[in-house]
Design a protein around this motif. Structure first.
Motif, PDB file in Angstrom:
ATOM      1  N   TRP A  39      -0.328   5.122  -0.929  1.00  0.00           N
ATOM      2  CA  TRP A  39      -0.202   6.077   0.184  1.00  0.00           C
ATOM      3  C   TRP A  39       0.525   7.342  -0.266  1.00  0.00           C
ATOM      4  CZ3 TRP A  39       4.746   7.279   2.109  1.00  0.00           C
ATOM      5  CH2 TRP A  39       4.793   8.039   3.279  1.00  0.00           C
ATOM      6  N   ASP A  55      -4.218   3.268   5.535  1.00  0.00           N
ATOM      7  CA  ASP A  55      -4.761   1.983   5.090  1.00  0.00           C
ATOM      8  C   ASP A  55      -5.495   1.222   6.186  1.00  0.00           C
ATOM      9  OD1 ASP A  55      -2.698   1.149   6.669  1.00  0.00           O
ATOM     10  OD2 ASP A  55      -1.631   0.026   5.124  1.00  0.00           O
ATOM     11  N   PRO A  97       0.797  -1.235   0.000  1.00  0.00           N
ATOM     12  CA  PRO A  97       0.000   0.000   0.000  1.00  0.00           C
ATOM     13  C   PRO A  97       0.831   1.287   0.000  1.00  0.00           C
ATOM     14  CG  PRO A  97      -0.607  -1.480   1.813  1.00  0.00           C
ATOM     15  CD  PRO A  97       0.715  -1.927   1.292  1.00  0.00           C
TER      16      PRO A  97
END
Length: 258
Positions: free
Chosen positions: A38, A91, A34
C-alpha cells in the motif's frame, strides 16, 4: 471460527486436534501484510504528497516536515485516517482508523528507512495495533520489523506477532494502474493466539501478495503452536478469495479468511 473439516478428526498425543492458533494467525495477517505494498503504491514524495485520495480512500489529515526539500531537509511524517464506519481501501477491504507514516527517504532508494504505526486499526471483527519499521534493501526488496497486538471486537489488547518480514516486488504491473503490483512475502514470526498459546510461524514457500488484494493468494506457511505438532497453512495458487487449507496430522481443513 470459519473452518470446515474435510475428513474425520483424530487425537494428537497431547489432546484433540486444535487449529485455533492457525486460524487466529490467518485472520490477523491481512491487518498488516498489505500495508507495505500500500505504501509503495502511494509512492509518497515530492509531487505526490497530496495524491493519497487518488490511490486509496484514506484521508491525508496533515504532514509534518519539509515536503519541498525532502529528503535533504530531514524526514516527513504523514498522518492518514480511514473515516469512522470504514471505507473501501486499496486492497478491497473496509478499513477504519489512523495510520502514521514516517519517511526518511523515498521508499525505492537503497537503505531508506520508514515506519508505519497504528493504534487502533479496524477491519471486520478485528482491531489491530502494530508498528512496522522498514528498510529498503534495493529498488525491489524491503525488510520490515513487526511488533503487534490485537483484539477481536472487544476486550483486552493481547500480544500477537513480532518478527521479520521480507517483501520483494516480482511484477510492477501497469504504471497507470495503482494496486496491480505483485509481491512475494517471506516471514519469521513469534506470536500468541487469543487464548495466550505461543507459536512460531514462518514461510515454507514464499507467499503471494497483490497490492489490490486483501488476502495472501498463494504460498505455504508453517505454524508451530506450543506443545502441539506443526500445522501448515496453504494459501492456494493465485486466487484472491481468502480461501486457504490447514494441513495437520494428515487432515485437511478448509478455512475462509474474512
Amino acid at each position: 471460527m470459519l473452518a470446515v473439516l474435510f475428513s474425520g478428526c483424530e487425537k494428537e498425543e497431547d489432546g484433540p486436534l486444535d487449529v485455533d492458533t492457525v486460524v487466529d494467525h490467518a485472520y490477523f495477517m491481512p491487518s498488516f501484510a498489505p500495508v507495505v505494498p500500500w505504501l509503495l503504491a502511494l509512492d509518497p514524495g515530492p509531487g505526490h504528497w497530496p495524491d493519497v485520495g487518488a490511490v486509496d480512500c484514506a484521508v491525508l489529515d496533515s504532514i509534518s516536515g519539509d515536503t519541498t526539500d525532502f529528503p535533504n531537509s530531514g524526514p516527513v511524517t504523514m498522518y492518514l485516517r480511514y473515516p469512522p464506519g470504514g471505507c473501501m481501501a486499496l486492497d478491497g477491504r473496509s478499513r477504519e482508523g489512523t495510520l502514521v507514516v514516517r519517511l526518511d527517504e523515498r521508499t525505492t532508494v537503497t537503505d531508506a528507512e520508514f515506519a508505519i504505526t497504528c493504534e487502533d486499526h479496524r477491519f471486520g471483527s478485528l482491531r489491530a495495533r502494530f508498528r512496522l519499521h522498514g528498510t529498503t534493501l534495493d529498488s525491489t526488496r524491503w525488510v520490515v520489523m513487526l511488533d503487534s497486538s490485537a483484539m477481536f471486537s472487544s476486550g483486552a489488547w493481547s500480544p500477537r506477532s513480532s518478527g521479520t518480514l521480507v517483501y520483494e516486488l516480482s511484477d510492477k504491473g501497469l504504471p497507470s494502474v495503482a494496486g496491480d503490483e505483485v509481491f512475494t512475502l517471506e516471514h519469521d514470526l513469534l506470536g500468541s493466539d487469543r487464548m495466550g498459546r505461543s507459536f512460531h510461524a514462518f514461510t515454507v514457500q514464499p507467499l503471494g501478495l497483490l497490492s489490490g488484494c486483501g488476502w495472501l493468494d498463494s504460498g505455504l506457511e508453517r505454524i508451530e503452536p506450543d506443545q502441539l505438532s506443526s500445522r501448515d497453512l496453504d494459501h492456494g495458487s493465485g486466487a484472491c478469495d481468502g480461501q486457504a487449507t490447514i494441513l495437520v496430522e494428515g487432515q485437511e481443513i478448509g478455512l475462509t479468511i474474512p
